[in-house]
Design a protein around this motif. Sequence first.
Motif, PDB file in Angstrom:
ATOM      1  N   LYS A 322       0.835  -1.203   0.000  1.00  0.00           N
ATOM      2  CA  LYS A 322       0.000   0.000   0.000  1.00  0.00           C
ATOM      3  C   LYS A 322       0.869   1.252   0.000  1.00  0.00           C
ATOM      4  CE  LYS A 322      -4.679  -0.269   1.544  1.00  0.00           C
ATOM      5  NZ  LYS A 322      -5.631   0.198   2.565  1.00  0.00           N
ATOM      6  N   LYS A 323       1.938   1.209   0.787  1.00  0.00           N
ATOM      7  CA  LYS A 323       2.848   2.360   0.852  1.00  0.00           C
ATOM      8  C   LYS A 323       3.499   2.611  -0.497  1.00  0.00           C
ATOM      9  CE  LYS A 323       6.457   4.410   3.713  1.00  0.00           C
ATOM     10  NZ  LYS A 323       7.368   4.240   4.856  1.00  0.00           N
ATOM     11  N   LYS A 324       3.768   1.536  -1.228  1.00  0.00           N
ATOM     12  CA  LYS A 324       4.380   1.659  -2.554  1.00  0.00           C
ATOM     13  C   LYS A 324       3.332   1.907  -3.648  1.00  0.00           C
ATOM     14  CE  LYS A 324       8.603  -1.027  -1.921  1.00  0.00           C
ATOM     15  NZ  LYS A 324       9.504   0.014  -2.416  1.00  0.00           N
ATOM     16  N   ASP A 325       2.046   1.842  -3.262  1.00  0.00           N
ATOM     17  CA  ASP A 325       0.933   1.996  -4.207  1.00  0.00           C
ATOM     18  C   ASP A 325       1.039   0.993  -5.359  1.00  0.00           C
ATOM     19  OD1 ASP A 325      -1.441   3.066  -5.108  1.00  0.00           O
ATOM     20  OD2 ASP A 325      -0.477   4.631  -6.302  1.00  0.00           O
ATOM     21  N   ILE A 326       1.278  -0.272  -4.983  1.00  0.00           N
ATOM     22  CA  ILE A 326       1.438  -1.354  -5.964  1.00  0.00           C
ATOM     23  C   ILE A 326       0.356  -2.398  -5.754  1.00  0.00           C
ATOM     24  CG2 ILE A 326       2.906  -3.318  -6.615  1.00  0.00           C
ATOM     25  CD1 ILE A 326       5.332  -1.620  -5.921  1.00  0.00           C
ATOM     26  N   LEU A 344      -6.498 -13.934   3.144  1.00  0.00           N
ATOM     27  CA  LEU A 344      -6.796 -13.350   1.832  1.00  0.00           C
ATOM     28  C   LEU A 344      -7.681 -12.108   1.934  1.00  0.00           C
ATOM     29  CD1 LEU A 344      -7.342 -16.583  -0.303  1.00  0.00           C
ATOM     30  CD2 LEU A 344      -5.406 -15.005  -0.404  1.00  0.00           C
ATOM     31  N   LYS A 345      -8.536 -12.081   2.936  1.00  0.00           N
ATOM     32  CA  LYS A 345      -9.390 -10.905   3.141  1.00  0.00           C
ATOM     33  C   LYS A 345      -8.542  -9.662   3.410  1.00  0.00           C
ATOM     34  CE  LYS A 345     -13.216  -9.204   5.985  1.00  0.00           C
ATOM     35  NZ  LYS A 345     -14.066  -9.484   7.179  1.00  0.00           N
ATOM     36  N   ILE A 346      -7.478  -9.832   4.194  1.00  0.00           N
ATOM     37  CA  ILE A 346      -6.572  -8.714   4.487  1.00  0.00           C
ATOM     38  C   ILE A 346      -5.849  -8.258   3.228  1.00  0.00           C
ATOM     39  CG2 ILE A 346      -4.417  -8.098   5.694  1.00  0.00           C
ATOM     40  CD1 ILE A 346      -5.459  -9.918   8.005  1.00  0.00           C
ATOM     41  N   LEU A 347      -5.393  -9.219   2.415  1.00  0.00           N
ATOM     42  CA  LEU A 347      -4.611  -8.876   1.220  1.00  0.00           C
ATOM     43  C   LEU A 347      -5.467  -8.365   0.060  1.00  0.00           C
ATOM     44  CD1 LEU A 347      -1.892 -11.694   0.916  1.00  0.00           C
ATOM     45  CD2 LEU A 347      -1.702  -9.444   1.969  1.00  0.00           C
ATOM     46  N   LYS A 348      -6.765  -8.561   0.116  1.00  0.00           N
ATOM     47  CA  LYS A 348      -7.647  -8.237  -1.019  1.00  0.00           C
ATOM     48  C   LYS A 348      -7.423  -6.846  -1.617  1.00  0.00           C
ATOM     49  CE  LYS A 348     -12.476  -8.043  -2.462  1.00  0.00           C
ATOM     50  NZ  LYS A 348     -13.890  -8.229  -2.073  1.00  0.00           N
ATOM     51  N   PRO A 349      -7.232  -5.780  -0.820  1.00  0.00           N
ATOM     52  CA  PRO A 349      -7.062  -4.445  -1.419  1.00  0.00           C
ATOM     53  C   PRO A 349      -5.865  -4.303  -2.363  1.00  0.00           C
ATOM     54  CG  PRO A 349      -7.546  -4.272   0.926  1.00  0.00           C
ATOM     55  CD  PRO A 349      -7.295  -5.712   0.640  1.00  0.00           C
ATOM     56  N   ILE A 350      -4.871  -5.187  -2.244  1.00  0.00           N
ATOM     57  CA  ILE A 350      -3.685  -5.052  -3.116  1.00  0.00           C
ATOM     58  C   ILE A 350      -3.649  -6.129  -4.203  1.00  0.00           C
ATOM     59  CG2 ILE A 350      -2.243  -3.925  -1.377  1.00  0.00           C
ATOM     60  CD1 ILE A 350      -0.856  -6.800  -1.121  1.00  0.00           C
ATOM     61  N   LEU A 351      -4.686  -6.972  -4.258  1.00  0.00           N
ATOM     62  CA  LEU A 351      -4.653  -8.109  -5.187  1.00  0.00           C
ATOM     63  C   LEU A 351      -5.362  -7.806  -6.500  1.00  0.00           C
ATOM     64  CD1 LEU A 351      -5.396 -11.127  -2.785  1.00  0.00           C
ATOM     65  CD2 LEU A 351      -3.175 -10.278  -3.586  1.00  0.00           C
ATOM     66  N   LEU A 352      -4.683  -8.137  -7.606  1.00  0.00           N
ATOM     67  CA  LEU A 352      -5.318  -8.132  -8.927  1.00  0.00           C
ATOM     68  C   LEU A 352      -5.943  -9.494  -9.206  1.00  0.00           C
ATOM     69  CD1 LEU A 352      -2.442  -6.309 -10.839  1.00  0.00           C
ATOM     70  CD2 LEU A 352      -4.677  -5.336 -10.255  1.00  0.00           C
ATOM     71  N   LYS A 402       3.240  -6.880 -13.858  1.00  0.00           N
ATOM     72  CA  LYS A 402       4.468  -6.165 -13.498  1.00  0.00           C
ATOM     73  C   LYS A 402       5.083  -6.735 -12.220  1.00  0.00           C
ATOM     74  CE  LYS A 402       3.187  -1.767 -15.673  1.00  0.00           C
ATOM     75  NZ  LYS A 402       2.865  -0.340 -15.434  1.00  0.00           N
ATOM     76  N   VAL A 403       4.196  -7.093 -11.265  1.00  0.00           N
ATOM     77  CA  VAL A 403       4.665  -7.572  -9.962  1.00  0.00           C
ATOM     78  C   VAL A 403       3.912  -8.838  -9.565  1.00  0.00           C
ATOM     79  CG1 VAL A 403       4.965  -7.020  -7.509  1.00  0.00           C
ATOM     80  CG2 VAL A 403       5.178  -5.207  -9.226  1.00  0.00           C
TER      81      VAL A 403
END
Length: 421
Positions: A322-326, A344-352, A402-403
């Motif tokens: 989140k800090k890296k906006d990735i 997975l619920k925690i990671l959801k905001p950064i997952l594509l 990309k990541v």
Amino acid sequence: MSKELDKLLEQLIKLHPKYIDLSLNRILKLLQKLDNPHLKLPPVIHIAGTNGKGSVLSYILNILKENSYKIHAYTSPHLSKFNERIVISNNIISTAKLIKTLKNIKKINGKQPITFFEITTAAAFYLFSKERADFVILETGLGGRLDATNVITNSLINIITPIGIDHQEFLGKKIINIANEKLGIIKQNSVVIFSKQKKIVDSHIKKKLFKKKNEKLFFNQNYKIIYQNNNLFKLKYKKKLFNFKNPKLNGEHQIENASTAITAALYLKEIGYNIEKKNIDKAMLNTKWPGRLEKTKKNNVIFYLDGAHNIDGANAILKFFKKKDIKVWLIFGMLNNKNIYNFLKILKPILLGVICIPIPNEKNTYKNEEMIKVCKKLKILSFKKNNFSCAKNFLLKEINPKVILISGSLYLIGKIRNRLL
């Protein structure tokens, strides 16, 4: 020779099943047959906690090495090979010595009941007692009070890293129960250094431990990170301010881990050990702890490998990206005694999206169908693949990300890491 070691370790697992019955009786009986090597050790630094134990151990090990001290260390689990768990006088144990020691101890134990972790811990103590060193650093395997490493009777420093929810089937359902188990490593009159804890844990520690006046010296409020930027952080220790180089390991939580380790080093300096600040800075730059937000680049794609498998680990990953906006694609596998939904619920905001794979050669891995079902419930785009190669090839050919983040288990990271580095 590595095949011989693998075969021997497999025999130990089969002879002594992975069933965990937390007790010290079995290992104490074996250690007695070995002439009690756990009572013949250099000064011990003992580390318990839920997260960050390995990183703190690695920082302390490197700080002491940079100051010309010889260290024995015991950590678990390993990533690539079992040898990583045992460091003898600053060097990872050789395969030949490990095979010889394990065979000997297996023979001495005979057919007495014992777990895999107990017999390998006994082997580490035996090895530590035979060679000179200035310190032993021990990382608990599970819990603390009844962990196999807790047969030691004295410790110079006890360290409690952040306590969270994990291994509830053995340590209790509530975080307070888990905290009580971790605090069980604390020896009378030893110094205790606490990493930053959740409020509920911090409050419980004060109520539980500060009743015993003058028995122990505590450092739980005696250090604080005042400021940090890309190059350095300021650490307040006993009203003094110190500037230290930022550690090379990724993630803000590594600043906390480094601070805990530095606090231990500053205490050692206080009691007469030769610890120089310039060598602490060197250690911050040289410390490596594989599989913890470890970054590499392959096929023009950035890969991050992280063995997180619990809630606090997931939150550390979330904060980092989140800090890296990735946003990332996740290649994911997990042991079935972990809470996959909350992770997975925690990671959801950064997952594509998520590519689900079973952990290779682990009978206790979540099946693909189980992981897909959770992803659907969380409305996360997901695909299932049979293995890491299939997952990687699918992403590179069909998605062109990309990541890519690989996470969910240290066992997963250990089995695929060499293919990327």
